[in-house]
Scaffold this active site. Structure first.
Site, PDB file in Angstrom:
ATOM      1  CE  LYS A  71       0.399   5.485   1.529  1.00 21.35           C
ATOM      2  NZ  LYS A  71      -0.319   6.262   0.365  1.00 21.35           N
ATOM      3  CG  ASP A 107       0.928   6.203  -3.482  1.00 26.83           C
ATOM      4  OD1 ASP A 107       0.003   5.302  -3.730  1.00 26.83           O
ATOM      5  OD2 ASP A 107       0.945   6.390  -2.331  1.00 26.83           O
TER       6      ASP A 107
END
Ligand code: NAP
Length: 285
Positions: A71, A107
């Protein structure tokens, strides 16, 4: 849906990816809408990340999801980051915008949408305690801060990480740090406690990140973990009459936001939830 020479590709990259339910969720949504795409999962070793990304770009992928451990490393391979990815410092969704590879982080917003949908909480002016200071805490912390919470207390096992996150979030709201075993006082005046640590996750389902006696009915408890569906922390919170929220809604909403970024098409959230629910819980029954 038939795969033809016109089928386009979306994917998940991570290491490992074997336990991911994203392919089931996204392919069910694509089939329902009759969209000519397929969603695959690729387990990419960190040492192969650059080569894998070059290949996905050359093959004209529509976009992809990124999970642990890529990420942060993915950022170097992209042309642009949206504001949330910049602020969070991590990317979980990449979109091909006419050969420009743009990174997003869905997210945090996925978490917020799920929290608002299930808990109907008004966050403005509220105090929040976040347990943990890893990647998920960065996404949730940033999103809660810009949603208008009054104060965020970060409690983490490694204090230096809590302090780094606290300094970062102080750009948007008041923050403080405490250790995991001394957050009782912060919980007393908090309206929301969010567990972003992995404590309580399958198979260590008996574990609790904090003492359960510190929970009270006026503090909603949210746990990012989705296996098990009800962690020991959520169970303890229910016992004292607190409202609870698990990580399943976040998983669905972050996926739905990514789906909409790639396809500019409203995601069938109810179906995605149903598929995820079945694959996480019912297929194990
Ligand atoms: P991460 O970056 O590795 O962070 C893990 C956090 O857990 C750190 O704060 C770490 O503390 C803490 N921790 C781990 N083991 C601990 C222990 N034994 N005692 C106390 N603290 C401990 O991972 P992440 O990406 O933030 O993910 C964290 C959790 O969120 C996982 O359970 C993950 O499944 C969940 N998650 C859910 C979703 C969703 O869609 N629902 C999305 C993302 C993540 P230290 O800093 O001290 O190591």
């Amino acid at each position: 849906m038939e795969i033809t020479s016109e089928t386009k590709t979306i994917a998940l990259i991570g290491h490992p990816t074997i336990h991911s339910r994203s392919p089931q969720m996204h392919n069910a949504a694509l089939r329902k809408l009759g969209l000519p795409y397929v969603y695959l999962a690729y387990d990419i070793e960190p040492s192969n990340l650059k080569k894998a990304i070059a290949g996905m770009k050359a093959l004209q992928f529509t976009g992809w999801n990124v999970t642990i451990p890529h990420k942060v490393a993915i950022i170097d391979e992209l042309d642009e980051l949206d504001e949330s990815a910049k602020a969070i410092g991590a990317v979980n969704t990449v979109v091909n915008r006419n050969q420009k590879w743009v990174g997003y982080n869905t997210d945090g917003l996925g978490y917020l949408q799920s929290l608002q949908e299930e808990m109907k909480i008004n966050l403005k002016g509220k105090k929040v305690v976040i347990l943990g200071a890893g990647g998920a805490a960065r996404a949730v912390g940033y999103t809660l801060a810009i949603a208008g919470v009054k104060k965020i207390t970060i409690a983490n096992r490694t204090m230096s990480k809590a302090e780094r996150l606290s300094e970062h979030l102080a750009q948007w709201t008041e923050t403080e740090t405490v250790s995991l075993d001394s957050c009782k006082q912060a919980i007393e005046s908090a309206a929301l406690l969010v567990n972003t640590t992995s404590v309580g996750m399958h198979p260590h389902v008996e574990a609790l990140p904090i003492h359960p006696n510190w929970l009270h009915k006026d503090c909603m408890v949210s746990d990012l973990i989705y296996i098990p569906r009800e962690t020991a922390l959520l169970h303890a919170a229910k016992q004292v009459g607190a409202k609870v929220h698990n990580g399943m809604g976040m998983l669905v909403h972050q996926a739905a936001i990514a789906f909409e970024l790639w396809l500019n098409h409203k995601a069938p959230i109810a179906l995605m939830k149903e598929v995820l629910d079945h694959s996480l819980y019912e297929s194990k029954a």
